[in-house]
Design an enzyme around this catalytic site. Sequence first.
Site, PDB file in Angstrom:
ATOM      1  N   GLU A  54      16.866  -5.048  -4.000  1.00 14.47           N
ATOM      2  CA  GLU A  54      16.939  -5.930  -4.767  1.00 14.47           C
ATOM      3  C   GLU A  54      18.094  -5.685  -5.663  1.00 14.47           C
ATOM      4  OE1 GLU A  54      15.492  -9.592  -5.097  1.00 14.47           O
ATOM      5  OE2 GLU A  54      15.799  -8.605  -3.246  1.00 14.47           O
ATOM      6  N   GLY A  68       0.853  -1.202   0.040  1.00 17.34           N
ATOM      7  CA  GLY A  68      -0.086  -0.088   0.068  1.00 17.34           C
ATOM      8  C   GLY A  68       0.812   1.177   0.015  1.00 17.34           C
TER       9      GLY A  68
END
Lengths: 390, 390, 393, 393
Positions: free
Chosen positions: A245, A127
């Site tokens: 990442e 969200g």
Amino acid sequence: MRLHLSDQDAAFRAQMREFFTTQVPQEIRVAGVEGAEAPHDHIVAAQRILNAAGLAVPSWPAEWGGRDWTPLQKHIWLEELRFAHVPQPLSFNASMIGPVIAAFGSQELKERFLPATANLDIWWSQGFSEPDAGSDLASLRTTAVRDGDDYIVTGQKTWTTLGQYGDWIFTLVRTDPHAPKRQMGISMLLIDMTSPGVTVRPIELIDGSVEVNEVWFDEVRVPANNLVGEEGQGWTYAKFLLGNERVGVAPVASIKRALADAKEHAATAGPGGTSLLEDPLIVARIADLENRLLALELTALRVVANSDRGKPHPASSVLKLTGTETQQAVTELIVDLAGPAALSRGSEAGVLPQWAAHASPRYLNMRKASIYGGSNEIQRTIIAGTILGL
Amino acid sequence: MRLHLSDQDAAFRAQMREFFTTQVPQEIRVAGVEGAEAPHDHIVAAQRILNAAGLAVPSWPAEWGGRDWTPLQKHIWLEELRFAHVPQPLSFNASMIGPVIAAFGSQELKERFLPATANLDIWWSQGFSEPDAGSDLASLRTTAVRDGDDYIVTGQKTWTTLGQYGDWIFTLVRTDPHAPKRQMGISMLLIDMTSPGVTVRPIELIDGSVEVNEVWFDEVRVPANNLVGEEGQGWTYAKFLLGNERVGVAPVASIKRALADAKEHAATAGPGGTSLLEDPLIVARIADLENRLLALELTALRVVANSDRGKPHPASSVLKLTGTETQQAVTELIVDLAGPAALSRGSEAGVLPQWAAHASPRYLNMRKASIYGGSNEIQRTIIAGTILGL
Amino acid sequence: MDFELDSEQSALREAVRDLLNDAYPSTEERRAAQADEPGFSEKAWTQLAEMGVLGLPFGEDVGGMEAGPIEVGLVAEELGRVIAPEPFVEAVVLAGGLVDAVGTDAQRGELLPGLCEGASVFAFAHAEPGSRWSPQASTVRAERTGDGWALTGVKSPVVVGARADVLVVSAVTDAGTELFVVRGEDAGDMVAGSRESFVTADSGRAATITFEATPAQLLGEAGVDRTDDIALALANAQIASCREAVGAMERALWITVDYLKTRKQFGVTLSTFQALKFRAADMYVQLELARSVALWATLVLDAGAAGGARDILDAASRASLQVATSARHIGQEAVQLHGGIAMTAEYSAGHYLARMLVLTHGFGDATHHLGRLSASLSDHEWIDPLTYGAVSA
Amino acid sequence: MDFELDSEQSALREAVRDLLNDAYPSTEERRAAQADEPGFSEKAWTQLAEMGVLGLPFGEDVGGMEAGPIEVGLVAEELGRVIAPEPFVEAVVLAGGLVDAVGTDAQRGELLPGLCEGASVFAFAHAEPGSRWSPQASTVRAERTGDGWALTGVKSPVVVGARADVLVVSAVTDAGTELFVVRGEDAGDMVAGSRESFVTADSGRAATITFEATPAQLLGEAGVDRTDDIALALANAQIASCREAVGAMERALWITVDYLKTRKQFGVTLSTFQALKFRAADMYVQLELARSVALWATLVLDAGAAGGARDILDAASRASLQVATSARHIGQEAVQLHGGIAMTAEYSAGHYLARMLVLTHGFGDATHHLGRLSASLSDHEWIDPLTYGAVSA
């Protein structure tokens, strides 16, 4: 400089390939072959198989299921997984909120959430984005007002991918509307999506699929101990989460599989089952794409190799940009290979090959790749600013 | 809507083709076939032949040699001329200063200059750009200070194309350094290049050619009656001059001839004189370029057709951009057709075909097309601003 | 050479534009029209018929307007502007055009009035699974049955194939490829065989039609190979489709420009970002290039009687190559410059991309047409667009 | 898998970089070196020899350094950075490499020490007017003359062909294509025939060499077709050339970035224009993609002994396709973003474009290599870059 994998890494690669192609059932892996997104139950089943083997969350701290792998090994793990069409561990769990809780959460939060997150017992949603924000994340307006031991959350989120399956949602909320910089008043809050006042509305996309959702919070009461880390530090955690990442930025193996499948399809997609690989223009398009993909893969390997030394490689910014462009170009190729069948929207009329019937919706759906997760315009801004100093 | 030319225009076209291919000697036209710029003496000879036949300056007022042609006829005249490889009337004379003098000059200036300008008895150079200005023309610093009946001109111009042949130069000079807007203090002055204090220095380009020059004015005394129109109106005249040409913005016929020649060369450019048109990738490149050129030509025709009604067509801004891109793409094609011979810089080694030996210098030289005369970035700015309102 | 409409043509354009703006004032109305079968608005179809649009290319003897490619093209462009889902090109230009070109006078008189009046919807059942834009049938066969014919085989995709009550079907016979007419008993059924409707990439409808010894009527004289007629009809439809795509491109560009002007991000409107402005400018360039070649192809059709089919097929490929290139560029950029909102079905930009995909794919994609033009590259030294459709000089 | 240089390699790179930065601190010095024959700096050539660079790939027995493709590649990249005109790739990697690979021990011992010491300049006379990057000779023929050979025919272009005192020449014999050595009496003359030097597109020198029964020595054993040796040597040189182009691209990008940061127009630096920034970012992307594939091709060469020639030729084509694409993009954008100044010979950007043109053209252009890769498309399901040069699994 050395081309080949070390014996150890080569063995690791063989081991991964063996596991993914023999331990994950074929019916879970085959759905991906025709180019559609993996269905919900396949994602859950695959992640649980991986988690049982300690292969779901290798980047996490070891005590929570992580593996002490090198960046190259993580790269190999992910690429072999993708190439075998195993649904990837849900990124909201494995790559986003898991690492954040592990790094910034209290011991209580860790124990409560990490095992269930690794095993996909909790399906997390994200969200962050809001309707009028676009790429300007920090302009968010959802508020969380402290009320005793709770926060009262009100506002709207959007682009919540797969939010229709969400058990919990990690949100960025504004806890201090008067902070001197707008990034400073933001906190990260974990919200049970079954709480009263939470409404999820699916958004239909242009390919007819439902992938993203709007999520409304109408005075939702959230226990204050669902706060991650400290109040007002949400922006820091979000940056950690989004920059976490280094590996897998570009889905090289997925593109490689799609392109290899396309080549296989082309061999029989001509009139009467003849080969389109007799058409030199189609052959050249495929050969060119293979080479672009090779350049992408090698750049990803350079980034991985360099991560070994602890500093992020400047070329990593290239991967998102080139990865999405290559991925999109492959979907364009497949549309053209499909010929008249590309008029289909993936329906099960039966007489058209599945890959061909899905070509157009896949193409349309993949336009998102250069928009979501930092649009390609944002990537160019980063390259120009961070690398070139412009 | 009608595709074909009217009988009248078709006859006009035939007449032009007849004239250019029979009345302009072959040796003047053939030089262009191999892709090099026309030499100085060919340009002069061709313009005089055209002028004798009333075909050098058709856009001028009729009393000074112009013709009352429609925009379409002017387009046909120019395209047939280019397609026949007739060196085009020197643009500095025919398209630039001639029309300005005809529109804004005194009767005395007209009589003194226009006949000689039409006949290329005077070779005009352009003195607009300055070293640090780039696309920002209005920042010019060359000054003209009034001294009795003269101006004293001091400053430097650059990018003066073919200035090494110049007899006269039309310049933009700053006559009022205190004007409230920098565009307002600019005047247009005609300067005899044999005047004391004028120095011309050729600039070598990357293809080894000398095409542009720097021109210095060191307290050059210029009679005040060489002023065009009114003092301080130079910017207005310059805009008139630069915006004068609706026809011929994109050299369609020149590109068409170059592409047709390239195709002809390709038919024997393979090993041992074999045809490269057996190579499907080369064929596709040529076919694609032919189609891009067709789109350009038709867009030029639409602009011309619409000019008939007196208002400039918005698509005209597209022509410069697409024209230069297509022109450059053809030079790239020819480099690739030339194969190993593209290593040459056009030398007369003899054993390599001339077109192949000139391929690379031509390619390098043509990079200018998207820079000079309003760079493609300027064209995009114009399209975004004027047409799209962005 | 003239690219302007005359006053009657302009009036037609205004009338069609008004009709379509009323029918599809926003994406919402278009989505509603496509929500259920037949995937378009029967009401708008009737209105188009009442305006004479569905009879434009046909003779007055069958209730048509006796107009030409210019009128057909401008209607297509207007349909494209609002990406109206009505199958004007497929039903009128293509299937109707084949009946008009190949049918006997009796067949024309029997079938075309219904099309002109809007009572009838035609479809051309031609593509077969695995076929690639060939003008020939390959697996669907026609056999003589007494004094009639019967068809066997599968056609897919057939645009509006389930809704159509008149199917024009290509099938293999001893003569090569011939054309047949299969009429539904009513809008839903055929005498034999089945039709299965499916949603297309642009939210329209196509069908897979299975013929099982389905009785059919031969279109036109017997024993004539119709490959050339089909190729010409496809080229006609292809050019109209290019015009429809140009209409769509134009709107897609302006929707994007409006978005850039109004949408704020990082505290300023998107139009302040130079890189985005330049990309909008490049979209405009692509639009104008596509418009030029599509208009030209219409004019080649219009001039076509003298020049013959070859010029028309060539012009259709030329238009398709440029239009497909431009449409992909503009459609993709429209979505990218909008960002996420364009991915949603509630917003228009993505629908424009999807519609352009279908419009530039139904009659061959860019690679297909580049291949065709490659094959004829050595036939000419250069291209002179003004002599197309004329008796060769 | 490892993309990093070891410390010796890093030291070599620094040494070469220092030498070249001293030799070519600016465009002016490079122009001076190219102003006259032989089109490069004999002094820099000698300095490179003294550093051991000219003997890098050769055995210690002939005065070489016994280094490999990695060292060769990094030297090429450094040469590319300053677009040095010295013919390292042509003379050492290509012509020297052929002598090393094909020559008898006696020939290697006779010829290669001079090359390593910088006393000798080699050239490979292979291209013929009309030839297109074939590994075979086609019009130049070799005939036996008593116990020797004589060559007849024309080779052009031959890079540094006029300056070279050792010409390695391919010629047609009964065995196919064999290789020969022709030595100039001194730097300027041959025993028979003529050499005509001309300026190349990058301001270097090439020659047209006419052999007229010119006496020549056979390289290596007689009666062996050398097509495969030539193909492998060309691939070696091609990969080094790709690295040279990567060096040039990198500098061209940074020169452009510096220009954008410092050049003012309309009162602000060019770097404030977002569209230009984005284009610089795209140049960087192209650079990194090219660098990745060029480095990889070097590693395939390095691993090549096990995998054989086919993988190497394939890797060379893959590198060439990406490098040619990137170099054209970066070179053209470098000029465009500079504007007019880049068109002048006094400024560096245009020279980078010209040099990259030559580097990506000497061993086949992008279309040529795309054609080669197209021909082998069906040989594999996908590409696994880590298994190249390895015994097939």
